[in-house]
Design a protein around this motif. Structure first.
Motif, PDB file in Angstrom:
ATOM      1  N   ALA A 104      11.683   5.184  -1.366  1.00 24.44           N
ATOM      2  CA  ALA A 104      11.209   6.129  -0.347  1.00 24.44           C
ATOM      3  C   ALA A 104       9.696   6.289  -0.362  1.00 24.44           C
ATOM      4  CB  ALA A 104      11.866   7.492  -0.568  1.00 24.44           C
ATOM      5  N   MET A 105       9.018   5.659  -1.330  1.00 25.17           N
ATOM      6  CA  MET A 105       7.569   5.806  -1.430  1.00 25.17           C
ATOM      7  C   MET A 105       6.871   5.002  -0.334  1.00 25.17           C
ATOM      8  SD  MET A 105       7.384   7.844  -3.964  1.00 25.17           S
ATOM      9  CE  MET A 105       8.984   8.475  -3.451  1.00 25.17           C
ATOM     10  N   ARG A 106       5.716   5.469   0.038  1.00 27.19           N
ATOM     11  CA  ARG A 106       4.925   4.785   1.065  1.00 27.19           C
ATOM     12  C   ARG A 106       4.358   3.485   0.508  1.00 27.19           C
ATOM     13  NH1 ARG A 106       3.873  10.193   1.162  1.00 27.19           N
ATOM     14  NH2 ARG A 106       4.439  11.296   3.096  1.00 27.19           N
ATOM     15  N   ALA A 107       4.310   2.456   1.349  1.00 25.09           N
ATOM     16  CA  ALA A 107       3.819   1.146   0.916  1.00 25.09           C
ATOM     17  C   ALA A 107       2.357   1.234   0.511  1.00 25.09           C
ATOM     18  CB  ALA A 107       3.991   0.123   2.036  1.00 25.09           C
ATOM     19  N   GLY A 108       2.013   0.573  -0.578  1.00 20.32           N
ATOM     20  CA  GLY A 108       0.637   0.539  -1.046  1.00 20.32           C
ATOM     21  C   GLY A 108       0.032  -0.837  -0.832  1.00 20.32           C
ATOM     22  N   PRO A 109      -1.195  -1.042  -1.253  1.00 22.88           N
ATOM     23  CA  PRO A 109      -1.846  -2.346  -1.087  1.00 22.88           C
ATOM     24  C   PRO A 109      -1.237  -3.396  -2.010  1.00 22.88           C
ATOM     25  CG  PRO A 109      -3.222  -0.884  -2.394  1.00 22.88           C
ATOM     26  CD  PRO A 109      -2.093  -0.054  -1.893  1.00 22.88           C
ATOM     27  N   ALA A 110      -1.398  -4.652  -1.645  1.00 26.22           N
ATOM     28  CA  ALA A 110      -0.903  -5.745  -2.484  1.00 26.22           C
ATOM     29  C   ALA A 110      -1.685  -5.762  -3.795  1.00 26.22           C
ATOM     30  CB  ALA A 110      -1.059  -7.075  -1.757  1.00 26.22           C
ATOM     31  N   PRO A 111      -1.023  -6.065  -4.914  1.00 22.61           N
ATOM     32  CA  PRO A 111      -1.734  -6.061  -6.195  1.00 22.61           C
ATOM     33  C   PRO A 111      -2.726  -7.215  -6.300  1.00 22.61           C
ATOM     34  CG  PRO A 111       0.492  -6.897  -6.476  1.00 22.61           C
ATOM     35  CD  PRO A 111       0.400  -6.387  -5.069  1.00 22.61           C
ATOM     36  N   THR A 112      -3.820  -6.966  -6.991  1.00 19.96           N
ATOM     37  CA  THR A 112      -4.810  -8.012  -7.221  1.00 19.96           C
ATOM     38  C   THR A 112      -4.384  -8.857  -8.420  1.00 19.96           C
ATOM     39  OG1 THR A 112      -6.113  -6.648  -8.731  1.00 19.96           O
ATOM     40  CG2 THR A 112      -6.597  -6.449  -6.367  1.00 19.96           C
ATOM     41  N   ASP A 113      -5.038  -9.999  -8.586  1.00 19.81           N
ATOM     42  CA  ASP A 113      -4.734 -10.856  -9.733  1.00 19.81           C
ATOM     43  C   ASP A 113      -5.004 -10.133 -11.047  1.00 19.81           C
ATOM     44  OD1 ASP A 113      -3.998 -12.876  -8.026  1.00 19.81           O
ATOM     45  OD2 ASP A 113      -5.924 -13.937  -8.139  1.00 19.81           O
ATOM     46  N   THR A 114      -6.070  -9.319 -11.061  1.00 19.24           N
ATOM     47  CA  THR A 114      -6.394  -8.564 -12.278  1.00 19.24           C
ATOM     48  C   THR A 114      -5.292  -7.559 -12.600  1.00 19.24           C
ATOM     49  OG1 THR A 114      -8.763  -8.785 -11.832  1.00 19.24           O
ATOM     50  CG2 THR A 114      -8.081  -7.057 -13.378  1.00 19.24           C
ATOM     51  N   GLU A 115      -4.798  -6.881 -11.569  1.00 19.96           N
ATOM     52  CA  GLU A 115      -3.720  -5.911 -11.776  1.00 19.96           C
ATOM     53  C   GLU A 115      -2.447  -6.603 -12.270  1.00 19.96           C
ATOM     54  OE1 GLU A 115      -4.544  -2.308  -8.599  1.00 19.96           O
ATOM     55  OE2 GLU A 115      -3.734  -4.215  -7.851  1.00 19.96           O
ATOM     56  N   LEU A 116      -2.160  -7.771 -11.698  1.00 21.86           N
ATOM     57  CA  LEU A 116      -0.970  -8.507 -12.139  1.00 21.86           C
ATOM     58  C   LEU A 116      -1.098  -8.946 -13.590  1.00 21.86           C
ATOM     59  CD1 LEU A 116      -0.052 -10.776  -9.081  1.00 21.86           C
ATOM     60  CD2 LEU A 116       1.114  -8.736  -9.886  1.00 21.86           C
ATOM     61  N   ALA A 117      -2.300  -9.421 -13.962  1.00 13.83           N
ATOM     62  CA  ALA A 117      -2.515  -9.864 -15.334  1.00 13.83           C
ATOM     63  C   ALA A 117      -2.357  -8.699 -16.307  1.00 13.83           C
ATOM     64  CB  ALA A 117      -3.900 -10.494 -15.475  1.00 13.83           C
ATOM     65  N   ASP A 118      -2.898  -7.551 -15.935  1.00 14.57           N
ATOM     66  CA  ASP A 118      -2.779  -6.372 -16.797  1.00 14.57           C
ATOM     67  C   ASP A 118      -1.320  -5.908 -16.902  1.00 14.57           C
ATOM     68  OD1 ASP A 118      -3.980  -4.035 -18.277  1.00 14.57           O
ATOM     69  OD2 ASP A 118      -3.046  -2.964 -16.606  1.00 14.57           O
ATOM     70  N   ALA A 151       7.206   7.995  -7.654  1.00 17.94           N
ATOM     71  CA  ALA A 151       8.411   8.831  -7.530  1.00 17.94           C
ATOM     72  C   ALA A 151       8.469   9.850  -8.659  1.00 17.94           C
ATOM     73  CB  ALA A 151       9.661   7.945  -7.534  1.00 17.94           C
ATOM     74  N   ARG A 152       8.022   9.468  -9.846  1.00 19.80           N
ATOM     75  CA  ARG A 152       8.015  10.400 -10.979  1.00 19.80           C
ATOM     76  C   ARG A 152       7.052  11.562 -10.724  1.00 19.80           C
ATOM     77  NH1 ARG A 152       9.817  11.214 -16.397  1.00 19.80           N
ATOM     78  NH2 ARG A 152       9.149  13.373 -16.706  1.00 19.80           N
ATOM     79  N   LYS A 153       5.894  11.268 -10.163  1.00 24.13           N
ATOM     80  CA  LYS A 153       4.927  12.333  -9.864  1.00 24.13           C
ATOM     81  C   LYS A 153       5.519  13.346  -8.882  1.00 24.13           C
ATOM     82  CE  LYS A 153       0.813   9.409 -10.510  1.00 24.13           C
ATOM     83  NZ  LYS A 153      -0.362   8.811  -9.815  1.00 24.13           N
ATOM     84  N   ILE A 154       6.188  12.823  -7.863  1.00 24.21           N
ATOM     85  CA  ILE A 154       6.779  13.712  -6.861  1.00 24.21           C
ATOM     86  C   ILE A 154       7.923  14.508  -7.469  1.00 24.21           C
ATOM     87  CG2 ILE A 154       8.074  13.738  -4.692  1.00 24.21           C
ATOM     88  CD1 ILE A 154       6.395  11.351  -3.799  1.00 24.21           C
ATOM     89  N   ALA A 155       8.756  13.846  -8.311  1.00 27.41           N
ATOM     90  CA  ALA A 155       9.862  14.550  -8.959  1.00 27.41           C
ATOM     91  C   ALA A 155       9.345  15.662  -9.864  1.00 27.41           C
ATOM     92  CB  ALA A 155      10.703  13.568  -9.763  1.00 27.41           C
ATOM     93  N   ASP A 156       8.245  15.417 -10.570  1.00 29.50           N
ATOM     94  CA  ASP A 156       7.661  16.447 -11.426  1.00 29.50           C
ATOM     95  C   ASP A 156       7.143  17.618 -10.590  1.00 29.50           C
ATOM     96  OD1 ASP A 156       8.209  15.056 -13.741  1.00 29.50           O
ATOM     97  OD2 ASP A 156       6.234  14.108 -13.857  1.00 29.50           O
ATOM     98  N   ALA A 157       6.581  17.287  -9.424  1.00 25.72           N
ATOM     99  CA  ALA A 157       6.074  18.351  -8.553  1.00 25.72           C
ATOM    100  C   ALA A 157       7.215  19.218  -8.019  1.00 25.72           C
ATOM    101  CB  ALA A 157       5.292  17.735  -7.395  1.00 25.72           C
ATOM    102  N   VAL A 158       8.311  18.580  -7.632  1.00 25.70           N
ATOM    103  CA  VAL A 158       9.472  19.334  -7.155  1.00 25.70           C
ATOM    104  C   VAL A 158      10.030  20.202  -8.280  1.00 25.70           C
ATOM    105  CG1 VAL A 158      11.851  19.121  -6.322  1.00 25.70           C
ATOM    106  CG2 VAL A 158      10.062  17.639  -5.388  1.00 25.70           C
ATOM    107  N   GLY A 214       7.276  15.662   2.125  1.00 20.37           N
ATOM    108  CA  GLY A 214       6.952  14.876   3.297  1.00 20.37           C
ATOM    109  C   GLY A 214       7.691  13.558   3.376  1.00 20.37           C
ATOM    110  N   LEU A 215       8.614  13.325   2.457  1.00 19.43           N
ATOM    111  CA  LEU A 215       9.398  12.092   2.441  1.00 19.43           C
ATOM    112  C   LEU A 215      10.768  12.321   3.065  1.00 19.43           C
ATOM    113  CD1 LEU A 215       8.660  10.967  -1.239  1.00 19.43           C
ATOM    114  CD2 LEU A 215       7.541  10.135   0.839  1.00 19.43           C
ATOM    115  N   THR A 216      11.384  11.246   3.490  1.00 17.73           N
ATOM    116  CA  THR A 216      12.741  11.326   4.022  1.00 17.73           C
ATOM    117  C   THR A 216      13.715  11.209   2.853  1.00 17.73           C
ATOM    118  OG1 THR A 216      12.026  10.270   6.083  1.00 17.73           O
ATOM    119  CG2 THR A 216      14.395  10.317   5.626  1.00 17.73           C
ATOM    120  N   LEU A 217      14.238  12.354   2.436  1.00 19.51           N
ATOM    121  CA  LEU A 217      15.094  12.404   1.255  1.00 19.51           C
ATOM    122  C   LEU A 217      16.441  13.020   1.594  1.00 19.51           C
ATOM    123  CD1 LEU A 217      12.441  13.812  -1.242  1.00 19.51           C
ATOM    124  CD2 LEU A 217      13.137  11.413  -0.996  1.00 19.51           C
ATOM    125  N   LYS A 218      17.458  12.672   0.811  1.00 21.56           N
ATOM    126  CA  LYS A 218      18.777  13.267   0.994  1.00 21.56           C
ATOM    127  C   LYS A 218      18.781  14.688   0.446  1.00 21.56           C
ATOM    128  CE  LYS A 218      21.418   8.940   0.765  1.00 21.56           C
ATOM    129  NZ  LYS A 218      22.491   8.197   0.065  1.00 21.56           N
TER     130      LYS A 218
END
Length: 655
Positions: free
Chosen positions: A209-223, A507-514, A532-536
């Motif tokens: 249900a999370m909003r799409a983020g940017p594609a990961p960079t090569d550095t992010e993938l390596a990390d 999702a964990r951040k949002i669950a902690d906020a709820v 603000g998410l579409t949740l059951k």
């Protein structure tokens, strides 16, 4: 397997299981392994700088403990071929083995102090009665017994001592574990706890249900790859060389000769003669006068079934029986009468060992005899099966002798003109992790499992591979150690996992906020809407603690339900789903205490359960008392050194 082993060893009854395992062999068969490599108590083992423990008069050396650990590890590896010795030790297997070894020695000496003994005849009877040493007819099989001793590297003296310890342990422990009684007042609080109810709500924050983020960079993938390398480790693989030895290879020598066919036919000529089979309905009456009255009634027109029912009996139907078989069931006189009557005829009463029989001939079937040519297919099949079994057995023994004589895989293949095959590096399941689309060949599973149980230095081995008596000659061609896949081979998978991980963290951040909003008194629906998410919508939950009890063969209770009974009233908890795809938010709105005062059935059930638990506790305390009475000293330094060696953290030469 590792998790199961760890749970078993680290459980509250771990010591109890270790102690009871001492007499598991005597009760259940091949559950144990050779324990002792040292001398008996009288001789002891000489004092040594590498002793791991002193148990009364006996010193346990590192070599002795190591041999027992490796033997126990081999037993576990039969169930989980991919299990390594380091994993077994790390999971607590070494501690379990140490406890069994020390408990056995302590118990043996304690029993001797109490003037207890077990006769050699009784020990031998336990060994011979072990199901693992018996053949299909239930008789003791010397060859199976010898194979067990060879496979487990156990001498007869070691095995005898182990079974002796088991018998002594049984005598001492069974009364202890059975001596447990729980009063109702002690059981009442626990019974009331089962009736406790909890009401609340459960909400779900899925990563999808999370909003799409940017594609990961090569550095992010390596990390990400560096932080999660263990997720991409391919277990140890083994390339296997094997050759199948099947009945086809002995077909020529297993083909029946004309002389064998004729001899078999002549030896069994009686079964090929024409025969007569009859279906009979009969009633057996204990009194002769009553039987005569029943026969007269039937002969006057009443059916045999009705006449029998009239005197409180029932008629039995015997289908397609030959005369000899019927005579064996009743008597020769009854068979003569029944097989001398026409269809529908009534015979009797005739005396039999069980009473007086009255019978009706229901049907007569004439079975034609068979000439040699007519019987030939069945005879050929039977002789071929027997000769094939004998020939395969001889071939198996010949190859076994060759292996024992240090013949290599290539030597055996050449000598017996076998067809060798080499597999790709495979897992113990037969799967090839380098070819995800290919399904494991079921025929390869017993071969790969056997290969993972082999020591490459031991040379080729054999393993059964089919119901037809086929077996395989197996050798290890190459071992590929467990290692992570190179990053370059899994770019697409890394991108997918990176995005899933990022979404899950969000999702964990949002669950902690709820959860924080719930703690402030905000209604569940309002807290979910604020994301603000579409949740059951959150689901309402109401359950009693008794629902946490797992029934036999039933699935375990859901983890969220278990967690709810660990929480306080009007509190929230966030937990990850087992599939790592979402976060669950639990809210306990109300706790209603239980009261089992008026529920004697619940109280009695708890008393029974507590009795079993207390029995195990008594055994645990008894084991500790036995150690204290005998005197046990553990050499922590030498035990730690052995642990480091077996777990791969130190070389065998390292002090």
């Amino acid at each position: 397997m590792i998790s199961l082993l760890r749970r078993l060893i680290n459980s509250k009854v771990g010591l109890t299981i270790s102690f009871l395992a001492l007499f598991g062999f005597a009760l259940l068969g091949l559950g144990g392994s050779g324990i002792f490599n040292g001398a008996g108590l009288d001789g002891g083992s000489a004092a040594s700088r590498d002793d791991v423990a002193t148990v009364g008069k006996y010193r346990v050396g590192s070599a002795e403990l190591r041999a027992k650990i490796e033997s126990d590890y081999d037993n576990y590896r039969q169930q989980q071929p991919s299990l390594t010795l380091a994993q077994y030790v790390t999971a607590g297997g070494m501690d379990q083995t140490y406890d069994q070894l020390v408990d056995g020695l302590a118990l043996e000496q304690f029993a001797a102090q109490q003037k207890m003994a077990v006769s050699d005849a009784y020990v031998q009877s336990l060994i011979k009665a072990s199901p693992g040493f018996q053949d299909a007819s239930g008789k003791f099989n010397q060859r199976t017994f010898d194979q067990y001793l060879a496979t487990t590297r156990t001498t007869l003296a070691q095995l005898t001592r182990q079974v002796t310890q088991g018998a002594l342990a049984k005598q001492l422990v069974i009364p202890t574990i059975s001596a447990s009684q729980v009063p109702g007042r002690l059981a009442l609080p626990y019974a009331s706890l089962l009736l406790e109810r909890r009401d609340g709500q459960i909400g779900l924050i899925p990563a999808s249900a999370m909003r799409a983020g940017p594609a990961p960079t090569d550095t992010e993938l390596a990390d990400f790859y560096k932080r999660n390398t263990t997720r991409y480790v391919v277990p140890e693989r083994r390339a296997v060389r094997y050759a199948i030895i099947a009945p086809e290879q002995v077909k020529a020598e297993a083909t029946p000769t004309e002389q064998e066919i004729a001899a078999t036919y002549n030896a069994d000529r009686a079964r090929y003669l024409p025969t007569e089979k009859r279906t009979l309905v009969q009633v057996v009456v204990t009194d002769q006068a009553a039987a005569s009255a029943l026969a007269a009634k039937v002969k006057s027109g009443t059916s045999l079934e009705a006449a029998a029912q009239g005197v409180g009996l029932s008629a039995a139907t015997i289908k397609d029986v030959e005369k000899a078989g019927y005579a064996a069931q009743g008597s020769a006189a009854l068979a003569d009468a029944a097989f001398g009557a026409a269809k529908g005829g009534i015979v009797g009463p005739v005396r039999t060992p069980l009473g007086y029989a009255v019978a009706r001939v229901e049907a007569i079937t004439q079975v034609a005899g068979k000439s040699l040519e007519q019987a030939r297919p069945d005879i050929v099949k039977a002789i071929a099966a027997t000769k094939t079994q004998v020939a395969m057995g001889k071939l198996h023994d010949a190859i076994d002798d060759a292996i024992s004589g240090k013949a290599s895989f290539g030597d055996v293949v050449a000598r017996y003109k076998l067809t060798p095959i080499t597999t790709a590096p495979l897992l113990a399941t037969g799967a090839n992790p380098d070819d995800a689309k290919a399904q494991p060949d079921p025929k390869l599973v017993p071969i790969t499992q056997a290969a993972f149980g082999m020591d490459p230095a031991e040379g080729p081995q054999m393993a059964p591979v089919g119901q037809d008596g086929s077996f395989a000659l197996i050798a290890i061609d190459k071992i590929v150690a467990a290692a992570p896949r190179p990053m370059a081979q899994m770019h697409d998978a890394l991108v997918k996992d990176f995005i899933a991980d990022r979404n899950l963290r969000e999702a964990r951040k949002i669950a902690d906020a709820v959860s924080a909003q719930l703690a402030k008194g905000v209604p569940f629906a309002q807290a979910l809407s604020a994301t603000g998410l579409t949740l059951k919508p959150a689901q309402t939950v109401s359950a009693a603690r008794a629902q946490l009890i797992q029934r036999p063969n039933a699935p375990p209770p859901p983890p969220p339900l278990v967690q709810m009974f660990k929480m306080n009233e009007r509190t929230a908890k966030v937990m990850e789903t087992p599939d790592h795809a979402a976060y669950i938010i639990l809210w306990v709105s109300k706790i209603t205490p239980g009261d089992a005062t008026s529920r004697p059935g619940v109280i009695n059930g708890i008393r029974s359960d507590l009795s079993s638990t207390m029995g195990r506790e008594y055994v645990e305390q008894f084991a500790k008392a036995v150690r204290a009475a005998v005197g046990v000293t553990k050499n922590d330094k030498n035990v730690a050194a052995l642990r480091a060696t077996l777990s791969g953290q130190a070389s065998p030469d390292q002090p």
